[in-house]
Design a protein around this motif. Structure first.
Motif, PDB file in Angstrom:
ATOM      1  N   ASN A   1       0.864  -1.180   0.000  1.00 42.49           N
ATOM      2  CA  ASN A   1       0.000   0.000   0.000  1.00 42.49           C
ATOM      3  C   ASN A   1       0.898   1.227   0.000  1.00 42.49           C
ATOM      4  O   ASN A   1       0.992   1.954   0.989  1.00 42.49           O
ATOM      5  N   THR A   2       1.590   1.428  -1.113  1.00 41.36           N
ATOM      6  CA  THR A   2       2.560   2.526  -1.190  1.00 41.36           C
ATOM      7  C   THR A   2       1.914   3.888  -1.049  1.00 41.36           C
ATOM      8  O   THR A   2       2.534   4.844  -0.580  1.00 41.36           O
ATOM      9  N   ALA A   3       0.637   4.001  -1.435  1.00 37.72           N
ATOM     10  CA  ALA A   3      -0.060   5.287  -1.307  1.00 37.72           C
ATOM     11  C   ALA A   3      -0.521   5.536   0.124  1.00 37.72           C
ATOM     12  O   ALA A   3      -0.979   6.637   0.446  1.00 37.72           O
ATOM     13  N   LYS A   4      -0.388   4.510   0.996  1.00 36.64           N
ATOM     14  CA  LYS A   4      -0.747   4.609   2.409  1.00 36.64           C
ATOM     15  C   LYS A   4      -2.193   5.086   2.586  1.00 36.64           C
ATOM     16  O   LYS A   4      -2.492   5.963   3.399  1.00 36.64           O
ATOM     17  N   LYS A   5      -3.076   4.465   1.809  1.00 34.67           N
ATOM     18  CA  LYS A   5      -4.492   4.763   1.953  1.00 34.67           C
ATOM     19  C   LYS A   5      -5.072   3.961   3.114  1.00 34.67           C
ATOM     20  O   LYS A   5      -4.583   2.891   3.468  1.00 34.67           O
ATOM     21  N   THR A   6      -6.128   4.496   3.701  1.00 37.34           N
ATOM     22  CA  THR A   6      -6.793   3.828   4.812  1.00 37.34           C
ATOM     23  C   THR A   6      -7.779   2.794   4.280  1.00 37.34           C
ATOM     24  O   THR A   6      -8.088   2.751   3.086  1.00 37.34           O
ATOM     25  N   TYR A   7      -8.276   1.970   5.216  1.00 35.10           N
ATOM     26  CA  TYR A   7      -9.298   0.993   4.835  1.00 35.10           C
ATOM     27  C   TYR A   7     -10.507   1.692   4.221  1.00 35.10           C
ATOM     28  O   TYR A   7     -11.083   1.220   3.230  1.00 35.10           O
ATOM     29  N   GLU A   8     -10.907   2.808   4.801  1.00 35.76           N
ATOM     30  CA  GLU A   8     -12.066   3.540   4.283  1.00 35.76           C
ATOM     31  C   GLU A   8     -11.786   4.053   2.868  1.00 35.76           C
ATOM     32  O   GLU A   8     -12.640   3.945   1.985  1.00 35.76           O
ATOM     33  N   GLU A   9     -10.596   4.606   2.640  1.00 38.94           N
ATOM     34  CA  GLU A   9     -10.252   5.135   1.322  1.00 38.94           C
ATOM     35  C   GLU A   9     -10.172   4.027   0.275  1.00 38.94           C
ATOM     36  O   GLU A   9     -10.476   4.247  -0.907  1.00 38.94           O
ATOM     37  N   LEU A  10      -9.789   2.843   0.712  1.00 38.46           N
ATOM     38  CA  LEU A  10      -9.679   1.718  -0.207  1.00 38.46           C
ATOM     39  C   LEU A  10     -11.007   0.982  -0.393  1.00 38.46           C
ATOM     40  O   LEU A  10     -11.094   0.060  -1.206  1.00 38.46           O
ATOM     41  N   GLY A  11     -12.018   1.376   0.362  1.00 42.35           N
ATOM     42  CA  GLY A  11     -13.310   0.691   0.275  1.00 42.35           C
ATOM     43  C   GLY A  11     -13.311  -0.674   0.919  1.00 42.35           C
ATOM     44  O   GLY A  11     -14.191  -1.498   0.637  1.00 42.35           O
ATOM     45  N   MET A  12     -12.331  -0.938   1.789  1.00 45.20           N
ATOM     46  CA  MET A  12     -12.231  -2.240   2.453  1.00 45.20           C
ATOM     47  C   MET A  12     -12.971  -2.181   3.789  1.00 45.20           C
ATOM     48  O   MET A  12     -12.372  -2.266   4.870  1.00 45.20           O
ATOM     49  N   MET A  13     -14.279  -2.036   3.703  1.00 48.79           N
ATOM     50  CA  MET A  13     -15.144  -1.935   4.883  1.00 48.79           C
ATOM     51  C   MET A  13     -16.302  -2.921   4.743  1.00 48.79           C
ATOM     52  O   MET A  13     -16.783  -3.186   3.641  1.00 48.79           O
ATOM     53  N   TYR A  14     -16.733  -3.461   5.879  1.00 50.44           N
ATOM     54  CA  TYR A  14     -17.888  -4.357   5.910  1.00 50.44           C
ATOM     55  C   TYR A  14     -18.781  -3.935   7.071  1.00 50.44           C
ATOM     56  O   TYR A  14     -18.379  -3.987   8.235  1.00 50.44           O
ATOM     57  N   LYS A  15     -19.969  -3.475   6.752  1.00 52.01           N
ATOM     58  CA  LYS A  15     -20.936  -3.026   7.759  1.00 52.01           C
ATOM     59  C   LYS A  15     -20.292  -2.040   8.743  1.00 52.01           C
ATOM     60  O   LYS A  15     -20.528  -2.091   9.954  1.00 52.01           O
ATOM     61  N   GLY A  16     -19.463  -1.156   8.206  1.00 51.65           N
ATOM     62  CA  GLY A  16     -18.881  -0.093   9.021  1.00 51.65           C
ATOM     63  C   GLY A  16     -17.593  -0.441   9.718  1.00 51.65           C
ATOM     64  O   GLY A  16     -17.034   0.417  10.421  1.00 51.65           O
ATOM     65  N   ILE A  17     -17.066  -1.662   9.563  1.00 52.06           N
ATOM     66  CA  ILE A  17     -15.794  -1.997  10.207  1.00 52.06           C
ATOM     67  C   ILE A  17     -14.800  -2.461   9.153  1.00 52.06           C
ATOM     68  O   ILE A  17     -15.165  -2.993   8.098  1.00 52.06           O
ATOM     69  N   ALA A  18     -13.512  -2.269   9.439  1.00 50.31           N
ATOM     70  CA  ALA A  18     -12.457  -2.583   8.483  1.00 50.31           C
ATOM     71  C   ALA A  18     -12.365  -4.086   8.258  1.00 50.31           C
ATOM     72  O   ALA A  18     -12.482  -4.882   9.191  1.00 50.31           O
ATOM     73  N   THR A  19     -12.130  -4.472   7.012  1.00 55.56           N
ATOM     74  CA  THR A  19     -12.076  -5.897   6.678  1.00 55.56           C
ATOM     75  C   THR A  19     -10.776  -6.561   7.113  1.00 55.56           C
ATOM     76  O   THR A  19     -10.605  -7.762   6.936  1.00 55.56           O
ATOM     77  N   GLY A  20      -9.856  -5.785   7.684  1.00 55.50           N
ATOM     78  CA  GLY A  20      -8.642  -6.370   8.232  1.00 55.50           C
ATOM     79  C   GLY A  20      -8.849  -7.001   9.595  1.00 55.50           C
ATOM     80  O   GLY A  20      -7.927  -7.619  10.140  1.00 55.50           O
ATOM     81  N   ASN A  21     -10.040  -6.859  10.173  1.00 51.77           N
ATOM     82  CA  ASN A  21     -10.313  -7.444  11.482  1.00 51.77           C
ATOM     83  C   ASN A  21     -10.515  -8.949  11.380  1.00 51.77           C
ATOM     84  O   ASN A  21     -11.172  -9.443  10.458  1.00 51.77           O
ATOM     85  N   ARG A  22      -9.953  -9.651  12.353  1.00 51.93           N
ATOM     86  CA  ARG A  22     -10.149 -11.098  12.452  1.00 51.93           C
ATOM     87  C   ARG A  22     -11.415 -11.370  13.266  1.00 51.93           C
ATOM     88  O   ARG A  22     -11.540 -10.891  14.398  1.00 51.93           O
ATOM     89  N   THR A  23     -12.326 -12.143  12.679  1.00 48.69           N
ATOM     90  CA  THR A  23     -13.631 -12.346  13.301  1.00 48.69           C
ATOM     91  C   THR A  23     -14.116 -13.779  13.112  1.00 48.69           C
ATOM     92  O   THR A  23     -13.571 -14.542  12.304  1.00 48.69           O
ATOM     93  N   TYR A  24     -15.151 -14.114  13.865  1.00 51.30           N
ATOM     94  CA  TYR A  24     -15.956 -15.301  13.607  1.00 51.30           C
ATOM     95  C   TYR A  24     -17.354 -14.842  13.215  1.00 51.30           C
ATOM     96  O   TYR A  24     -17.975 -14.027  13.919  1.00 51.30           O
ATOM     97  N   PHE A  25     -17.865 -15.350  12.119  1.00 52.58           N
ATOM     98  CA  PHE A  25     -19.256 -15.124  11.758  1.00 52.58           C
ATOM     99  C   PHE A  25     -20.116 -16.198  12.414  1.00 52.58           C
ATOM    100  O   PHE A  25     -19.714 -17.357  12.522  1.00 52.58           O
TER     101      PHE A  25
END
Length: 866
Positions: A828-852
């Motif tokens: 991520n050389t441009a150092k964009k955030t999760y929000e700027e990259l559109g990497m969000m799911y229901k308001g939280i960053a998709t980098g989070n480790r979760t159980y559905f």
């Protein structure tokens, strides 16, 4: 993995009925009897009485368990209880997790017939070893808060008491068949002889359960056997002997994947998360060219338990209850160990396009290693971490009725525990062996023997340890000596009941490291194989009172203080032989007030509570750390100096407008937060210190006023609600449904995030709220003989197939900058955030480790009673 220490089950299977009982129900109002059996605490089973015992209590009857459990986890039935949150955890069989008023199971006293069964080293509870419990429990009583138990146990969040029936229940039997999604199949048979003229009685139970869960590659096989023999020679003496076990194995998902990976590895590629995704297994090609699934993470355990109960009614005023028991637990859990070519099992070269392990690549890499010239840990294998134990105990309680108003009891709870912890090779993954250098008694050591975890241990006395030369990684034992005394006095007169109770205990811990030599040097100190015992003294005192204003209204209050000894891994931190120099007891203060209303059609309870927990020490396992060079590694964190505040309000009620319609509901609101900062230390899986920033592996954690989250891959909600209805349109038919809401759901804290002061302002990650609906029906088919009938039942869970996050392990926010991206972009050389990259799911960053949570599932049962 540490596994549950469960007590013996002293009952036969309860006959199925179509009656419905709710989690919010309290015990039937107790008559104003002066008999000693009507005191607040009876025998060794502490049963709370409605409108008498001053605690917040909810009760589930056997009918509800048999009718509604299906293929759910047993503890999930408590989700309609205020301030209780139970999930399936990683989704494997029996891998459920539960919190009560924001406290996890290690700080909830789990009991069977009043006997504590939490692990004596770490307090943990693993419900996969309770396979037969749902078949034999007559009542599951939950007491939130201090609870009414008089034992020296730290019921910080509350108690769960599985109350079972003795062998002398009515003659009869039942055959039951259950089916459900993912090849779920359960069969069971039980029979009770009834009591003979000479006072003898016996019961047997046998069951088998197999299939998979909603999650990929979570196959399992579980058995349960039970035998009880009772003898009542006269009215003064009653003896009960029982033997039971529930051996099982199950494949698991213990690592919570990132939301991005749930999306990336969805076979439909539609941008939605694939809830079934499991990153803890993969495929290899067998000799016939077929792709075969192979689990990296699995669990297996067998815990036969024997118990002898003796109740002696000395006279009209005095009674002595004594329990002798022993338990030999055998089993463990699997995972990976070592690296090949410097690569761990999660290296990109070992993961295929479906997000699973490419075992063909791992096997090939392992086969190329020459163990004679390679260093230690240079092959990648599956290890089995064994956690076996022997546990012996005696619990005695003497009760005496002084007069019509005063009763007292005094007793002792004494235990001895020896735990065996070591690692074995479970699968070489194609390697010729595994070279280990940790065992200083057999070094260098090349191990080629492997142990199959699917071979269940039926022998309750064998299989204590494997040969030392077959052990790798670590080998240590934990020895615990526990002795305690308790006393209680109770006053009852007219509409007032009150009690005062206290206990003292000594817990002696010794750690034994079988891989080191006497006289070894560690951090400048001389250490030996055995540390010697470290004795810790603790106590608690609590009291409460209930006043019945009239036949409809009552109020109660309770207050208590605990000086709680820390667990063994606190006494010897970092899995080493040195005693914690800052060792101190944890201090818990709790207070509660409550109000109850009872009428013919409507019943309700309201509770207000506050608990303060100081000097808490915490170990967080299964952690992933990002190092200063942006590489990652797994390990654990140790956190000390934690203070928590848990406070809230609870409501539950039942309304029955007609004989064929009933409603029940609950609402709980909590405010759980940390008070002040704490200190955290990070280690890798081999106990090596990790420097996350700066030059030290120890850092201050800025958590003051941060919401309390879980301690591992789990979350804690601070608001829950439910509403259920049952309709009985015709005789013997019940149709029911439940709506459940979970809100203010917070992820677990992690040491890497909160070592930065700016994280304190952001707080812990809040997950999306969710709503779930369950429905079911039960119908009884009666035969001419009244004792013979069929019962048919069906349940559908998550009827609307709602997609929701049940647990999370990380705190990644939308304005954070990811270092690795999806779909082949590795920087991520441009150092964009999760929000700027559109990497969000229901308001939280998709980098989070979760159980559905699970999607829509179902189960059906057919039983025949005779």
């Amino acid at each position: 993995m540490k596994l549950i220490n469960k007590s013996i089950l002293t009952v036969a299977i309860t006959l199925s009925t179509a009656s419905v009982y709710y989690a919010q129900q309290v015990q039937d109002t107790v008559a104003k009897s002066k008999d000693i059996d009507e005191v607040i605490l009876r025998g060794v089973t502490d049963i709370a009485k409605d409108r008498k015992t001053p605690v917040a209590v909810s009760t589930i009857k056997a009918a509800q368990i048999l009718e509604r459990q299906g293929n759910q986890e047993l503890v999930e039935l408590l989700n309609t209880t205020p301030s209780v949150y139970a999930t399936k955890g990683g989704g494997g069989f029996g891998d459920s997790q539960i919190t009560m008023r924001g406290f996890e199971s290690r700080n909830i006293a789990v009991m069977v017939n009043g006997m504590p069964v939490n692990d004596m080293e770490g307090g943990t509870v693993y419900f996969s070893n309770w396979t037969g419990l749902s078949d034999v429990t007559s009542t599951l009583q939950v007491q939130r808060g201090l609870g009414s138990s008089k034992l020296a146990i730290a019921s910080v969040g509350g108690t769960m008491n599985f109350i079972t029936r003795s062998a002398d229940m009515k003659r009869g039997g039942v055959v039951r068949l259950g089916v459900g999604n993912n090849d779920y199949l359960k069969t069971s048979f039980a029979y009770n002889t009834g009591k003979s003229n000479d006072g003898w009685s016996s019961s047997i139970l046998m069951s088998r359960q197999s299939g998979g869960t909603y999650i990929e590659n979570t196959d399992y096989e579980a058995y349960a056997y039970y035998f009880a023999l009772g003898w009542e020679p006269n009215k003064k003496h009653n003896f009960q002997f029982t033997l039971t076990s529930a051996p099982q194995w199950h494949d698991q998902r213990t690592f919570a994947p990132t939301i991005q990976n749930y999306i990336n590895y969805n076979p439909d590629r539609d941008g939605s998360p694939y809830r079934q995704y499991n990153s803890d297994y993969g495929y290899y090609t067998d000799a016939s060219g077929n792709k075969v699934a192979l689990a990296n993470r699995s669990n297996y355990y067998s815990k036969p338990v024997m118990m002898l109960n003796w109740d002696w009614t000395m006279n009209e005023k005095s009674k002595l209850s004594t329990v002798l028991y022993m338990s030999n637990g055998r089993g463990g859990g699997t995972g990976d160990l070592g690296k090949v070519g410097g690569k761990s099992i999660t290296d990109a070269s070992f993961v295929d396009t479906s997000g699973h392990f490419n075992y063909d690549a791992i096997f090939a890499a392992n086969q190329a290693v020459n163990l004679n010239t390679a260093g230690a840990g240079s092959t990648l294998i599956r290890r089995s971490s064994v956690n076996s134990h022997n546990w012996y105990g005696i619990l005695a309680n003497f009760q005496h009725k002084i007069n019509d108003n005063w009763n007292f009891s005094i007793g002792t709870d004494d235990r001895y525990y020896y735990g065996y912890h070591y690692q074995l090779v479970s699968d070489l993954y194609g390697a010729a062996g595994y070279k280990d250098s940790n065992n200083k008694n057999v070094a260098p050591n090349i191990v080629s023997n492997s142990y199959d975890y699917k071979k269940l241990a039926w022998n309750p006395f064998g299989g204590k340890t494997a040969p030392l030369q077959d052990q790798v990684g670590f080998s240590n034992d934990g020895e615990v000596i526990w002795y305690s005394g308790f006393a209680q006095v109770e006053y009852t007169k007219n509409d007032l009941s009150a009690f005062l109770q206290g206990s003292v205990s000594n817990q002696g811990y010794q750690r034994i490291d079988n891989f080191i030599l006497d006289g070894s040097q560690l951090k400048g100190q001389t250490v030996n194989t055995k540390t010697g015992f470290k004795n810790l003294f603790g106590y608690n005192i609590k009291g409460g009172a209930n006043y019945n204003i009239n036949e409809q209204n009552n109020v109660f209050a309770n207050i208590g203080y605990y000086s709680k000894q820390p667990f063994l891994n606190t006494v010897y931190p970092n899995n080493q032989q040195l005693i914690n120099q800052s060792l101190t007891n944890e201090k818990i203060f709790s207070a509660e007030i409550g109000y109850g209303f009872r009428s013919a059609k409507f019943s309700a309870n309201v509770n207000l509570y506050r608990t303060q927990w100081k000097d808490r020490w915490l170990r967080k396992t299964n952690q992933t750390f990002t190092l200063p060079d942006n590489t990652t590694t797994t390990g654990y964190a140790e956190i000390n100096g934690i203070t928590e505040i848990h406070q809230g309000i609870e409501f539950d009620g039942t309304y029955k407008p007609t004989s064929f319609l009933e409603f029940n509901g609950m609402l709980s609101w909590g405010d759980y937060y940390y008070k002040g900062n704490a200190t955290g230390t990070a280690f890798d899986d081999n106990n090596n210190p990790l420097t996350l920033s700066g030059t030290s592996n120890t850092s201050e954690l800025f958590i003051d006023k941060v919401k309390v989250g879980g301690t591992s891959n789990n979350s804690i909600p601070q608001m829950t609600a439910s509403l259920g209805a049952t309709i009985k349109p015709v005789k013997d038919l019940s149709i029911y449904g439940t709506w459940r809401y979970v809100g203010k759901l917070y992820s677990s804290i992690d040491i890497a995030t909160f070592s930065n002061q700016s994280a304190q302002d952001r707080g812990v990650l809040q997950l999306p709220d969710f709503n779930l609906f369950d429905v079911g029906a039960s119908y009884k088919i009666r035969l001419k003989n009244e004792s013979q009938y069929f019962t048919v039942g069906v349940n559908i869970y998550n009827l609307l197939d709602t997609t929701y996050i049940s647990d999370a392990a990380t705190n990644v926010f939308g304005n954070d900058t990811p270092t690795k991206l999806a779909d082949g972009v590795t920087n991520n050389t441009a150092k964009k955030t999760y929000e700027e990259l559109g990497m969000m799911y229901k308001g939280i960053a998709t980098g989070n480790r979760t159980y559905f949570g699970f999607g829509r599932t179902w189960a059906a049962t057919l039983s025949f009673n005779f």
